[in-house]
Design a protein around this motif. Structure first.
Motif, PDB file in Angstrom:
ATOM      1  N   GLN A  70       0.862  -1.193   0.000  1.00 49.50           N
ATOM      2  CA  GLN A  70       0.000   0.000   0.000  1.00 49.50           C
ATOM      3  C   GLN A  70       0.903   1.250   0.000  1.00 49.50           C
ATOM      4  OE1 GLN A  70      -2.087   0.651   3.680  1.00 49.50           O
ATOM      5  NE2 GLN A  70      -3.711   1.839   2.711  1.00 49.50           N
ATOM      6  N   VAL A  71       0.648   2.159  -0.951  1.00 53.33           N
ATOM      7  CA  VAL A  71       1.524   3.330  -1.092  1.00 53.33           C
ATOM      8  C   VAL A  71       0.760   4.625  -0.838  1.00 53.33           C
ATOM      9  CG1 VAL A  71       3.032   4.612  -2.677  1.00 53.33           C
ATOM     10  CG2 VAL A  71       2.982   2.113  -2.761  1.00 53.33           C
ATOM     11  N   PHE A  72       1.260   5.424   0.068  1.00 54.69           N
ATOM     12  CA  PHE A  72       0.740   6.783   0.282  1.00 54.69           C
ATOM     13  C   PHE A  72       1.721   7.761  -0.370  1.00 54.69           C
ATOM     14  CE2 PHE A  72      -0.698   4.267   3.927  1.00 54.69           C
ATOM     15  CZ  PHE A  72      -2.034   4.633   4.044  1.00 54.69           C
ATOM     16  N   ARG A  73       1.196   8.826  -0.962  1.00 56.40           N
ATOM     17  CA  ARG A  73       2.072   9.872  -1.519  1.00 56.40           C
ATOM     18  C   ARG A  73       1.742  11.200  -0.839  1.00 56.40           C
ATOM     19  NH1 ARG A  73       4.084   7.824  -6.637  1.00 56.40           N
ATOM     20  NH2 ARG A  73       5.748   9.353  -6.384  1.00 56.40           N
ATOM     21  N   PRO A  74       2.730  12.082  -0.674  1.00 57.04           N
ATOM     22  CA  PRO A  74       2.428  13.393  -0.086  1.00 57.04           C
ATOM     23  C   PRO A  74       1.498  14.182  -1.001  1.00 57.04           C
ATOM     24  CG  PRO A  74       4.815  13.025  -0.267  1.00 57.04           C
ATOM     25  CD  PRO A  74       4.140  11.951  -1.045  1.00 57.04           C
ATOM     26  N   GLU A  75       0.695  15.064  -0.410  1.00 54.36           N
ATOM     27  CA  GLU A  75      -0.078  16.000  -1.235  1.00 54.36           C
ATOM     28  C   GLU A  75       0.932  16.909  -1.932  1.00 54.36           C
ATOM     29  OE1 GLU A  75      -2.473  17.735   1.784  1.00 54.36           O
ATOM     30  OE2 GLU A  75      -3.844  16.023   1.889  1.00 54.36           O
ATOM     31  N   VAL A  76       0.672  17.194  -3.195  1.00 50.41           N
ATOM     32  CA  VAL A  76       1.653  17.975  -3.962  1.00 50.41           C
ATOM     33  C   VAL A  76       1.588  19.459  -3.572  1.00 50.41           C
ATOM     34  CG1 VAL A  76       2.359  18.700  -6.285  1.00 50.41           C
ATOM     35  CG2 VAL A  76       1.623  16.337  -5.873  1.00 50.41           C
ATOM     36  N   ILE A  77       2.740  19.990  -3.197  1.00 51.60           N
ATOM     37  CA  ILE A  77       2.848  21.422  -2.906  1.00 51.60           C
ATOM     38  C   ILE A  77       3.578  22.050  -4.092  1.00 51.60           C
ATOM     39  CG2 ILE A  77       3.869  23.140  -1.354  1.00 51.60           C
ATOM     40  CD1 ILE A  77       3.921  20.924   0.813  1.00 51.60           C
ATOM     41  N   LYS A  78       3.065  23.134  -4.591  1.00 53.78           N
ATOM     42  CA  LYS A  78       3.670  23.761  -5.773  1.00 53.78           C
ATOM     43  C   LYS A  78       5.115  24.186  -5.486  1.00 53.78           C
ATOM     44  CE  LYS A  78       2.789  27.538  -9.023  1.00 53.78           C
ATOM     45  NZ  LYS A  78       3.888  27.095  -9.847  1.00 53.78           N
ATOM     46  N   ASP A  79       5.994  23.869  -6.436  1.00 51.68           N
ATOM     47  CA  ASP A  79       7.404  24.287  -6.371  1.00 51.68           C
ATOM     48  C   ASP A  79       8.100  23.899  -5.070  1.00 51.68           C
ATOM     49  OD1 ASP A  79       7.105  25.353  -8.849  1.00 51.68           O
ATOM     50  OD2 ASP A  79       6.899  27.432  -8.189  1.00 51.68           O
ATOM     51  N   CYS A  80       7.897  22.653  -4.637  1.00 50.39           N
ATOM     52  CA  CYS A  80       8.513  22.215  -3.375  1.00 50.39           C
ATOM     53  C   CYS A  80       9.119  20.828  -3.576  1.00 50.39           C
ATOM     54  CB  CYS A  80       7.446  22.170  -2.279  1.00 50.39           C
ATOM     55  SG  CYS A  80       8.066  21.555  -0.697  1.00 50.39           S
ATOM     56  N   ASN A  81      10.352  20.659  -3.125  1.00 50.67           N
ATOM     57  CA  ASN A  81      10.991  19.352  -3.233  1.00 50.67           C
ATOM     58  C   ASN A  81      10.446  18.436  -2.128  1.00 50.67           C
ATOM     59  OD1 ASN A  81      12.687  17.113  -3.095  1.00 50.67           O
ATOM     60  ND2 ASN A  81      14.486  18.263  -3.717  1.00 50.67           N
ATOM     61  N   GLN A  82       9.649  17.448  -2.534  1.00 47.73           N
ATOM     62  CA  GLN A  82       9.004  16.541  -1.571  1.00 47.73           C
ATOM     63  C   GLN A  82       9.422  15.093  -1.798  1.00 47.73           C
ATOM     64  OE1 GLN A  82       4.915  18.344  -2.636  1.00 47.73           O
ATOM     65  NE2 GLN A  82       4.650  17.563  -0.568  1.00 47.73           N
ATOM     66  N   ILE A  83      10.629  14.924  -2.295  1.00 52.59           N
ATOM     67  CA  ILE A  83      11.078  13.576  -2.645  1.00 52.59           C
ATOM     68  C   ILE A  83      11.436  12.763  -1.407  1.00 52.59           C
ATOM     69  CG2 ILE A  83      12.933  12.280  -3.807  1.00 52.59           C
ATOM     70  CD1 ILE A  83      12.952  14.570  -5.901  1.00 52.59           C
ATOM     71  N   PHE A  84      12.128  13.400  -0.454  1.00 54.69           N
ATOM     72  CA  PHE A  84      12.767  12.637   0.618  1.00 54.69           C
ATOM     73  C   PHE A  84      11.904  12.568   1.879  1.00 54.69           C
ATOM     74  CE2 PHE A  84      16.371  14.195  -2.045  1.00 54.69           C
ATOM     75  CZ  PHE A  84      16.648  12.955  -2.630  1.00 54.69           C
ATOM     76  N   THR A  85      10.907  11.677   1.833  1.00 59.58           N
ATOM     77  CA  THR A  85       9.971  11.566   2.959  1.00 59.58           C
ATOM     78  C   THR A  85      10.640  11.050   4.230  1.00 59.58           C
ATOM     79  OG1 THR A  85       9.390   9.374   2.164  1.00 59.58           O
ATOM     80  CG2 THR A  85       7.925  11.133   1.557  1.00 59.58           C
ATOM     81  N   ARG A  86      11.758  10.345   4.089  1.00 56.66           N
ATOM     82  CA  ARG A  86      12.431   9.787   5.263  1.00 56.66           C
ATOM     83  C   ARG A  86      12.972  10.924   6.149  1.00 56.66           C
ATOM     84  NH1 ARG A  86      13.392   4.192   6.958  1.00 56.66           N
ATOM     85  NH2 ARG A  86      13.204   3.685   4.757  1.00 56.66           N
ATOM     86  N   ASP A  87      13.172  12.101   5.546  1.00 58.93           N
ATOM     87  CA  ASP A  87      13.700  13.233   6.316  1.00 58.93           C
ATOM     88  C   ASP A  87      12.662  13.848   7.242  1.00 58.93           C
ATOM     89  OD1 ASP A  87      16.027  12.927   4.932  1.00 58.93           O
ATOM     90  OD2 ASP A  87      15.880  14.760   3.761  1.00 58.93           O
ATOM     91  N   ILE A  88      11.388  13.674   6.927  1.00 52.79           N
ATOM     92  CA  ILE A  88      10.393  14.472   7.656  1.00 52.79           C
ATOM     93  C   ILE A  88       9.740  13.732   8.825  1.00 52.79           C
ATOM     94  CG2 ILE A  88       9.946  16.102   5.803  1.00 52.79           C
ATOM     95  CD1 ILE A  88       7.560  14.495   4.957  1.00 52.79           C
ATOM     96  N   ALA A  89       9.755  12.399   8.766  1.00 53.88           N
ATOM     97  CA  ALA A  89       9.201  11.609   9.875  1.00 53.88           C
ATOM     98  C   ALA A  89       9.687  10.181   9.698  1.00 53.88           C
ATOM     99  CB  ALA A  89       7.680  11.660   9.868  1.00 53.88           C
ATOM    100  N   PHE A  90       9.593   9.391  10.752  1.00 49.81           N
ATOM    101  CA  PHE A  90       9.998   7.989  10.635  1.00 49.81           C
ATOM    102  C   PHE A  90       9.241   7.183  11.687  1.00 49.81           C
ATOM    103  CE2 PHE A  90      12.945  10.331  13.292  1.00 49.81           C
ATOM    104  CZ  PHE A  90      13.092   9.551  14.421  1.00 49.81           C
ATOM    105  N   VAL A  91       9.149   5.878  11.423  1.00 51.97           N
ATOM    106  CA  VAL A  91       8.386   4.995  12.311  1.00 51.97           C
ATOM    107  C   VAL A  91       9.331   4.016  12.996  1.00 51.97           C
ATOM    108  CG1 VAL A  91       6.613   3.186  12.388  1.00 51.97           C
ATOM    109  CG2 VAL A  91       6.290   5.203  10.922  1.00 51.97           C
TER     110      VAL A  91
END
Length: 304
Positions: A70-91
């Protein structure tokens, strides 16, 4: 609700947050870059295009689909680098821990708020302000939590130093039953080949008792030696300085024996196959230009 469960890096992946390269914005200016490798590519005119990065991330999404993840993707923010999800939170275990990240990345958190809100409130952790930590520096490994850190006095001057000792102590308090083992990493704002941005840039445990390591990423040799003894020399794939620069240790395990890897990692991928792994090769070299690869752009929520 999402019932979080991440005890290690290799149990069967059930759900994950995969970053997005959509609306990544224009090529950044040098002073807007967070790491030396991005700066190199901005100066050389080889910084990756949005179209190329979207294509690469789609290839990873396809692999997840193949394995019924199951894959979740971030909501797209205009002109924002949102590639590295591991940087913003972790489990870790059943808790999601928000990273205290570089202040100008705050909005990236908002883009996964809908995932955060599906977790029981008492399992959503925000550490005190003085605790700096990013997910790339946190590697849960069964009874252990391995953490990359930097305790040099020049910490405040190093944009590449992302996790401090305060965070290591906070994680230990949060998981009293775990052994939290920290490793001092080599940092450089200017030389990408002398910079281990996160622990997963120079170390990654794999299934079957194997691990990838890069000796020069560690500041203290005995800490590197500890890992060699822990996994056993015969189980370690030691990467060169150039392979570290290409992010060879930043592959991603779907299970004990399935690994997503970059298609150009010929030496590593051959070794993995020789050791009985199924290697799902994807193109990811353009994303790698920003000093992050497959582990950096994924945040597992449920394994097992």
């Amino acid at each position: 609700m999402i019932k979080l469960n991440v005890k290690n890096e290799t149990s069967r992946l059930r759900s994950v947050v995969l970053g997005t390269a959509e609306s990544n914005g224009p090529t950044p200016k040098v002073e807007e870059c967070y790491d030396p490798k991005s700066i190199e590519h901005v100066l050389a005119g080889t910084y990756p295009t949005e179209a190329d990065m979207v294509r690469e991330m789609d290839a990873v999404a396809e692999v997840f689909k193949k394995y019924d993840v199951q894959v979740f993707r971030p909501e797209v923010i205009k002109d924002c680098n949102q590639i590295f999800t591991r940087d913003i939170a972790f489990v870790v275990e059943d808790k999601i821990i928000r990273a205290n990240i570089l202040p100008n990345r705050e909005k990236e958190i908002e883009a996964i708020r809908y995932v955060w809100n599906q977790v029981t409130p008492e399992n959503r952790i925000i550490l005190p302000e003085e605790c700096h930590v990013e997910g790339g520096d946190v590697i849960p490994w069964n009874d252990y939590i391995f953490m990359g850190t930097y305790s040099g006095e020049d910490y405040p001057q190093l944009i590449t130093a992302r996790t401090n000792i305060d965070a290591v102590i906070a994680i230990q308090e949060l998981f009293p039953d775990k052994i939290v083992k920290s490793f001092e990493l080599r940092k450089s704002n200017t030389n990408a080949k002398e910079n281990a941005l996160h622990l997963d840039c120079c170390f990654q445990p794999l299934g079957k008792g194997k691990a990838i390591l890069h000796k020069n990423g560690f500041l203290i040799e005995r800490e590197y030696d500890w890992l060699v003894n822990f996994f056993g020399k015969e189980n370690i794939f030691e990467i060169t300085k150039d392979e570290m620069y290409q992010m060879c240790s930043n592959v991603f395990s779907i299970s004990e024996d399935v690994i997503i890897s970059e298609q150009n990692f010929t030496r590593l991928n051959t070794w993995l196959r020789e050791n009985g792994f199924t290697v799902e090769e994807v193109p990811y070299a353009e994303i790698g230009k920003q000093e992050g690869l497959l582990r950096c752009s994924t945040m597992p929520l449920v394994r097992g």
